[in-house]
Design a protein around this motif. Structure first.
Motif, PDB file in Angstrom:
ATOM      1  N   SER A  14      13.323  40.012  34.248  1.00  0.00           N
ATOM      2  CA  SER A  14      13.306  38.709  34.913  1.00  0.00           C
ATOM      3  C   SER A  14      12.569  37.731  34.024  1.00  0.00           C
ATOM      4  CB  SER A  14      12.627  38.804  36.285  1.00  0.00           C
ATOM      5  OG  SER A  14      11.277  39.256  36.146  1.00  0.00           O
ATOM      6  N   ARG A  15      12.781  36.462  34.245  1.00  0.00           N
ATOM      7  CA  ARG A  15      12.135  35.433  33.426  1.00  0.00           C
ATOM      8  C   ARG A  15      10.786  35.068  34.040  1.00  0.00           C
ATOM      9  NH1 ARG A  15      15.684  34.436  29.623  1.00  0.00           N
ATOM     10  NH2 ARG A  15      17.923  34.517  30.099  1.00  0.00           N
ATOM     11  N   ARG A  44      11.525  33.051  23.838  1.00  0.00           N
ATOM     12  CA  ARG A  44      12.863  33.624  24.043  1.00  0.00           C
ATOM     13  C   ARG A  44      13.026  34.217  25.437  1.00  0.00           C
ATOM     14  NH1 ARG A  44      15.302  37.232  19.405  1.00  0.00           N
ATOM     15  NH2 ARG A  44      17.174  36.650  20.604  1.00  0.00           N
ATOM     16  N   ASN A  89      12.380  32.496  28.048  1.00  0.00           N
ATOM     17  CA  ASN A  89      12.808  31.357  28.856  1.00  0.00           C
ATOM     18  C   ASN A  89      14.274  31.054  28.589  1.00  0.00           C
ATOM     19  OD1 ASN A  89      10.126  31.070  29.699  1.00  0.00           O
ATOM     20  ND2 ASN A  89       9.660  29.645  28.030  1.00  0.00           N
ATOM     21  N   ASP A  90      14.989  30.618  29.603  1.00  0.00           N
ATOM     22  CA  ASP A  90      16.394  30.268  29.445  1.00  0.00           C
ATOM     23  C   ASP A  90      16.515  28.800  29.058  1.00  0.00           C
ATOM     24  OD1 ASP A  90      19.118  30.408  29.387  1.00  0.00           O
ATOM     25  OD2 ASP A  90      19.380  30.366  31.567  1.00  0.00           O
ATOM     26  N   VAL A  91      16.097  28.504  27.832  1.00  0.00           N
ATOM     27  CA  VAL A  91      16.133  27.134  27.338  1.00  0.00           C
ATOM     28  C   VAL A  91      16.719  27.144  25.929  1.00  0.00           C
ATOM     29  CG1 VAL A  91      14.172  26.377  28.721  1.00  0.00           C
ATOM     30  CG2 VAL A  91      13.771  27.293  26.432  1.00  0.00           C
ATOM     31  N   LYS A  92      17.306  26.030  25.550  1.00  0.00           N
ATOM     32  CA  LYS A  92      17.852  25.887  24.217  1.00  0.00           C
ATOM     33  C   LYS A  92      16.713  25.798  23.208  1.00  0.00           C
ATOM     34  CE  LYS A  92      20.936  23.041  21.393  1.00  0.00           C
ATOM     35  NZ  LYS A  92      21.799  21.835  21.348  1.00  0.00           N
ATOM     36  N   PRO A  94      18.518  32.015  20.203  1.00  0.00           N
ATOM     37  CA  PRO A  94      18.992  32.203  21.579  1.00  0.00           C
ATOM     38  C   PRO A  94      17.980  32.952  22.435  1.00  0.00           C
ATOM     39  CG  PRO A  94      20.718  32.764  20.001  1.00  0.00           C
ATOM     40  CD  PRO A  94      19.458  32.579  19.218  1.00  0.00           C
ATOM     41  N   PRO A  95      17.950  32.667  23.741  1.00  0.00           N
ATOM     42  CA  PRO A  95      17.016  33.382  24.620  1.00  0.00           C
ATOM     43  C   PRO A  95      17.444  34.830  24.828  1.00  0.00           C
ATOM     44  CG  PRO A  95      18.449  31.958  25.909  1.00  0.00           C
ATOM     45  CD  PRO A  95      18.728  31.646  24.467  1.00  0.00           C
ATOM     46  N   GLN A 120      18.502  37.857  27.078  1.00  0.00           N
ATOM     47  CA  GLN A 120      19.306  37.871  28.288  1.00  0.00           C
ATOM     48  C   GLN A 120      18.775  38.909  29.271  1.00  0.00           C
ATOM     49  OE1 GLN A 120      21.847  35.553  28.854  1.00  0.00           O
ATOM     50  NE2 GLN A 120      20.881  34.756  26.981  1.00  0.00           N
ATOM     51  N   ILE A 121      18.739  38.552  30.540  1.00  0.00           N
ATOM     52  CA  ILE A 121      18.264  39.474  31.566  1.00  0.00           C
ATOM     53  C   ILE A 121      19.170  40.707  31.593  1.00  0.00           C
ATOM     54  CG2 ILE A 121      17.952  39.789  34.057  1.00  0.00           C
ATOM     55  CD1 ILE A 121      17.109  36.859  34.203  1.00  0.00           C
TER      56      ILE A 121
END
Length: 334
Positions: free
Chosen positions: A11-12, A53, A55-58, A62-63, A65-66
């Protein structure tokens, strides 16, 4: 079939990461295809940039992935090969960390030379991305000149210790560092050749920096951001240069952090602040590796590692890194 144990993002996080943001999974690996290799990892790296990485941000990378494995630098040894360029037993550097067994096309793995008396983990730190980051930031971004006074924040970390040593070897007149404990401060001056160092946890960073650099500073290598950056801008001499490498003081904040309040100094003193990520400067790796390898062989560059044993302890190592528990490079030994 062969199985590989992976550490995945579950999870983030909001603010500081916690163990529940990670999970362990056992994955069955397919048989090797032609041109592929299988590698048993011996060391993996944990690095501050990995927090971003999560965090789901540009960003520049790339971040994570869960539900998927977290990647990062690792070194290991080929245990099965279907590519003649990497026979069984070859030590290799690659980016499939956070797992015990890695595999893929041989082109994704770079053979390295075992150096007498040094662990393979040296290629994750001093002779790898960490060392190159210090080299690029100091010489290419901050344009270090002989006679400069250099200030390094987070100086007892993997990048910081390298910055200080490269600055000294390249002719800096004075090298100053900040760290988060008395022990680290003492290590900077006794082992790493810093001329002065101070404990930022004692407060008044600007005042401590002014005392350590009464004639000001010409170069600031920023690993911390925040109050450190404001203090450095205040201490800058005319035409000073700042290499913005990281801002670890802000990685886990949940509210916007205020910027330095003295940015007008950039105009009045003709200062230059430039951010960078090392992935854009791999063209300098050859020069870096040749020079730094010679320094290490001659004993002119030294390094510390904080080694945590076991993949099952990788998350704790990463969280400890974010809290500043490491001296030098933090690695996990598998």
């Amino acid at each position: 079939m062969t199985s590989s144990t992976h550490i995945q993002l579950a999870s983030r996080p909001t603010g500081w990461p916690a163990p529940e943001n990670f999970r362990t999974a056992v994955v069955e690996l397919p048989a090797l295809a032609e041109g592929e290799v299988r590698v048993a990892n011996e060391f993996m790296s944990v690095d501050p940039y990995m927090r971003g990485r999560m965090n789901d941000v540009k960003s520049y990378v790339p971040p994570f992935q869960i539900g998927e494995v977290m990647n990062g630098g690792a070194v290991g040894r080929v245990v099965e090969s279907r590519d003649d360029s990497l026979p069984v037993g070859t030590p290799v550097l690659h980016s499939q960390g956070w797992r015990d067994i890695a595999q893929g096309p041989a082109a994704d793995f770079r053979a390295v030379t075992e150096l007498e008396g040094l662990p393979l983990s040296v290629y994750l730190g001093t002779l790898g991305m960490t060392g190159l980051t210090a080299w690029v930031g100091l010489l290419e971004i901050a344009s270090l000149k002989k006679g400069d006074t250099v200030f390094v924040s987070g100086a007892a970390g993997a990048v910081g210790t390298m910055v200080g040593q490269i600055a000294r070897l390249k002719g800096a007149a004075r090298v100053i560092g900040s760290a988060g404990s008395t022990e680290k401060v003492d290590l900077l001056t006794s082992k790493y050749g810093f001329d002065a160092a101070f404990n930022y946890k004692d407060g008044d960073i600007a005042g401590q920096l002014a005392a350590a650099a009464p004639d000001g500073i010409d170069v600031y290598f920023d690993n911390v951001g925040g109050e450190h950056l404001e203090a450095a801008i205040g201490a800058m001499n005319d035409a000073g240069r700042v290499a913005l490498c990281g801002a670890i003081s802000q990685y886990n904040t949940t509210e916007p952090t205020p910027g330095p309040r003295n940015m007008a100094n950039l105009v009045t003193r003709g200062l230059r602040l430039e951010g960078f990520t090392v992935g854009n400067y791999w063209q300098h790796f050859g020069a870096f590796a040749e020079q730094t390898g010679a320094w290490v062989a001659a004993g002119d560059v030294v390094f510390d590692e904080t080694v945590v044993d076991g993949l099952e302890n990788a998350v704790d190592a990463f969280l400890d890194l974010l809290r500043g528990a490491n001296t030098g490079k933090m690695v996990v030994r598998l």
